[in-house]
Design a protein around this motif. Structure first.
Motif, PDB file in Angstrom:
ATOM      1  N   PHE A   1       0.819  -1.211   0.000  1.00 16.41           N
ATOM      2  CA  PHE A   1       0.000   0.000   0.000  1.00 16.41           C
ATOM      3  C   PHE A   1       0.856   1.266   0.000  1.00 16.41           C
ATOM      4  N   SER A   2       2.068   1.217  -0.512  1.00 12.17           N
ATOM      5  CA  SER A   2       3.008   2.317  -0.326  1.00 12.17           C
ATOM      6  C   SER A   2       2.841   3.488  -1.283  1.00 12.17           C
ATOM      7  N   TYR A   3       2.073   3.352  -2.343  1.00 10.00           N
ATOM      8  CA  TYR A   3       2.019   4.427  -3.333  1.00 10.00           C
ATOM      9  C   TYR A   3       0.936   5.463  -3.066  1.00 10.00           C
ATOM     10  N   TYR A   4       0.247   5.369  -1.994  1.00  7.29           N
ATOM     11  CA  TYR A   4      -0.831   6.313  -1.702  1.00  7.29           C
ATOM     12  C   TYR A   4      -0.268   7.639  -1.216  1.00  7.29           C
ATOM     13  N   ASP A   5      -0.970   8.735  -1.547  1.00  8.01           N
ATOM     14  CA  ASP A   5      -0.508  10.070  -1.164  1.00  8.01           C
ATOM     15  C   ASP A   5      -0.291  10.179   0.339  1.00  8.01           C
ATOM     16  N   ARG A   6      -1.230   9.669   1.098  1.00  2.34           N
ATOM     17  CA  ARG A   6      -1.109   9.687   2.557  1.00  2.34           C
ATOM     18  C   ARG A   6      -0.923   8.265   3.035  1.00  2.34           C
ATOM     19  N   GLU A   7       0.083   8.059   3.835  1.00  2.00           N
ATOM     20  CA  GLU A   7       0.373   6.716   4.324  1.00  2.00           C
ATOM     21  C   GLU A   7      -0.827   6.145   5.079  1.00  2.00           C
ATOM     22  N   PRO A   8      -1.202   4.931   4.761  1.00  2.80           N
ATOM     23  CA  PRO A   8      -2.275   4.293   5.530  1.00  2.80           C
ATOM     24  C   PRO A   8      -1.770   3.962   6.935  1.00  2.80           C
ATOM     25  N   ILE A   9      -2.704   3.795   7.833  1.00  7.37           N
ATOM     26  CA  ILE A   9      -2.378   3.503   9.231  1.00  7.37           C
ATOM     27  C   ILE A   9      -2.780   2.060   9.532  1.00  7.37           C
ATOM     28  N   LEU A  10      -1.861   1.293  10.084  1.00 14.65           N
ATOM     29  CA  LEU A  10      -2.130  -0.089  10.481  1.00 14.65           C
ATOM     30  C   LEU A  10      -2.251  -0.160  11.995  1.00 14.65           C
ATOM     31  N   GLU A  11      -3.316  -0.787  12.445  1.00 10.67           N
ATOM     32  CA  GLU A  11      -3.503  -1.073  13.872  1.00 10.67           C
ATOM     33  C   GLU A  11      -3.853  -2.545  13.999  1.00 10.67           C
ATOM     34  N   MET A  12      -3.409  -3.159  15.086  1.00 13.00           N
ATOM     35  CA  MET A  12      -3.708  -4.575  15.300  1.00 13.00           C
ATOM     36  C   MET A  12      -4.200  -4.824  16.706  1.00 13.00           C
ATOM     37  N   GLU A  13      -5.036  -5.842  16.810  1.00 10.05           N
ATOM     38  CA  GLU A  13      -5.517  -6.321  18.102  1.00 10.05           C
ATOM     39  C   GLU A  13      -5.215  -7.811  18.166  1.00 10.05           C
TER      40      GLU A  13
ATOM     41  N   SER B   1      -6.388 -14.957  18.254  1.00 15.44           N
ATOM     42  CA  SER B   1      -6.802 -14.320  17.004  1.00 15.44           C
ATOM     43  C   SER B   1      -6.067 -12.992  16.844  1.00 15.44           C
ATOM     44  N   ILE B   2      -6.024 -12.547  15.604  1.00 13.85           N
ATOM     45  CA  ILE B   2      -5.443 -11.250  15.288  1.00 13.85           C
ATOM     46  C   ILE B   2      -6.410 -10.523  14.366  1.00 13.85           C
ATOM     47  N   GLN B   3      -6.641  -9.253  14.681  1.00 10.11           N
ATOM     48  CA  GLN B   3      -7.400  -8.392  13.789  1.00 10.11           C
ATOM     49  C   GLN B   3      -6.463  -7.296  13.301  1.00 10.11           C
ATOM     50  N   CYS B   4      -6.456  -7.098  11.996  1.00  6.47           N
ATOM     51  CA  CYS B   4      -5.651  -6.044  11.385  1.00  6.47           C
ATOM     52  C   CYS B   4      -6.607  -5.004  10.818  1.00  6.47           C
ATOM     53  N   HIS B   5      -6.355  -3.746  11.152  1.00 10.51           N
ATOM     54  CA  HIS B   5      -7.194  -2.650  10.669  1.00 10.51           C
ATOM     55  C   HIS B   5      -6.315  -1.668   9.904  1.00 10.51           C
ATOM     56  N   TRP B   6      -6.573  -1.525   8.606  1.00  8.17           N
ATOM     57  CA  TRP B   6      -5.878  -0.550   7.766  1.00  8.17           C
ATOM     58  C   TRP B   6      -6.805   0.618   7.538  1.00  8.17           C
ATOM     59  N   THR B   7      -6.372   1.829   7.852  1.00  9.90           N
ATOM     60  CA  THR B   7      -7.180   3.026   7.626  1.00  9.90           C
ATOM     61  C   THR B   7      -6.537   3.863   6.523  1.00  9.90           C
ATOM     62  N   PHE B   8      -7.358   4.235   5.541  1.00  7.33           N
ATOM     63  CA  PHE B   8      -6.922   5.046   4.404  1.00  7.33           C
ATOM     64  C   PHE B   8      -7.735   6.328   4.359  1.00  7.33           C
ATOM     65  N   HIS B   9      -7.079   7.409   4.018  1.00 12.42           N
ATOM     66  CA  HIS B   9      -7.737   8.691   3.750  1.00 12.42           C
ATOM     67  C   HIS B   9      -7.557   8.921   2.259  1.00 12.42           C
ATOM     68  N   CYS B  10      -8.667   9.008   1.523  1.00  6.56           N
ATOM     69  CA  CYS B  10      -8.554   9.110   0.065  1.00  6.56           C
ATOM     70  C   CYS B  10      -9.548  10.124  -0.495  1.00  6.56           C
ATOM     71  N   GLU B  11      -9.614  10.176  -1.798  1.00  8.22           N
ATOM     72  CA  GLU B  11     -10.495  11.116  -2.486  1.00  8.22           C
ATOM     73  C   GLU B  11     -11.961  10.700  -2.316  1.00  8.22           C
ATOM     74  N   PRO B  12     -12.886  11.579  -2.710  1.00  2.00           N
ATOM     75  CA  PRO B  12     -14.312  11.241  -2.582  1.00  2.00           C
ATOM     76  C   PRO B  12     -14.683   9.958  -3.325  1.00  2.00           C
ATOM     77  N   MET B  13     -15.728   9.315  -2.861  1.00  2.95           N
ATOM     78  CA  MET B  13     -16.314   8.132  -3.495  1.00  2.95           C
ATOM     79  C   MET B  13     -15.293   7.027  -3.741  1.00  2.95           C
ATOM     80  N   PHE B  14     -14.413   6.800  -2.799  1.00  2.00           N
ATOM     81  CA  PHE B  14     -13.436   5.709  -2.815  1.00  2.00           C
ATOM     82  C   PHE B  14     -12.317   5.879  -3.834  1.00  2.00           C
TER      83      PHE B  14
END
Length: 179
Positions: free
Chosen positions: A119-131, A141-154
């Motif tokens: 996911f490295s080519y995005y303008d803003r680095e995505p954020i990874l969080e894990m539980e 168990s492991i849950q991985c949550h990737w958060t992206f900030h992007c342009e409108p409508m995906f």
């Protein structure tokens, strides 16, 4: 009463669970095109040939539209669509088998994937969080949550191929540590 809710959900979808038959038919007649439009939006964003769902949605007091759903069984998502941007969080869930190591070691290896170029080519680095949940007996168990900030409508979200690649790499890590 619960049988009626289940019948409505089965016939129309979860969105109609708490409606009467006439209310659901009215919604389809008045707003049915929205479903086709949202299907198209998801297919443009993530690619065609996969199964996508919107399981829930609500207006956010003028702050956008919140929707959540599933992406082909690979990940679930929660997104806030606004006129100027979209925030989306992808959640991956992994129930761990018996391992030759602690769940925390699996977590460390997944963290290293953050530095890879998935996911490295995005303008803003995505954020990874894990539980990590580990009861020291038979369940982890492991849950991985990737958060992206992007342009409108995906616009600019990861494709399904990228999400599947991340999912496959995590599964490879887990499988390499099976007992």
């Amino acid at each position: 009463m619960d049988d009626d809710k289940e019948k409505m959900a089965e016939k129309y979808g979860n969105w109609a669970r708490f409606m009467t038959e006439s209310e659901a038919k009215s919604m389809l007649r008045d707003y049915g095109k929205v479903m086709e439009i949202m299907k198209g939006v998801l297919e443009v964003a993530f690619g065609e040939g996969h199964n996508y769902s919107i399981d829930d949605g609500q207006a956010n007091d003028g702050g956008g539209l919140n929707i959540s759903g599933d992406l082909d069984g690979v990940a679930s998502y929660m997104a806030t669509l606004r006129s100027g941007d979209t925030d989306i969080m992808f959640s991956f869930y992994y129930e761990l088998p018996k391992l030759d190591c602690d769940a925390s070691e699996i977590e460390d290896e997944i963290w290293r994937l953050e530095d890879d170029d998935i996911f490295s080519y995005y303008d803003r680095e995505p954020i990874l969080e894990m539980e990590v949940e580990d009861d020291d007996e038979d369940y982890a168990s492991i849950q991985c949550h990737w958060t992206f900030h992007c342009e409108p409508m995906f616009e600019g979200v990861p494709t399904m191929d990228e999400l599947v690649e991340f999912d496959n790499r995590v599964k490879e890590i887990i499988n390499s540590h099976k007992k």
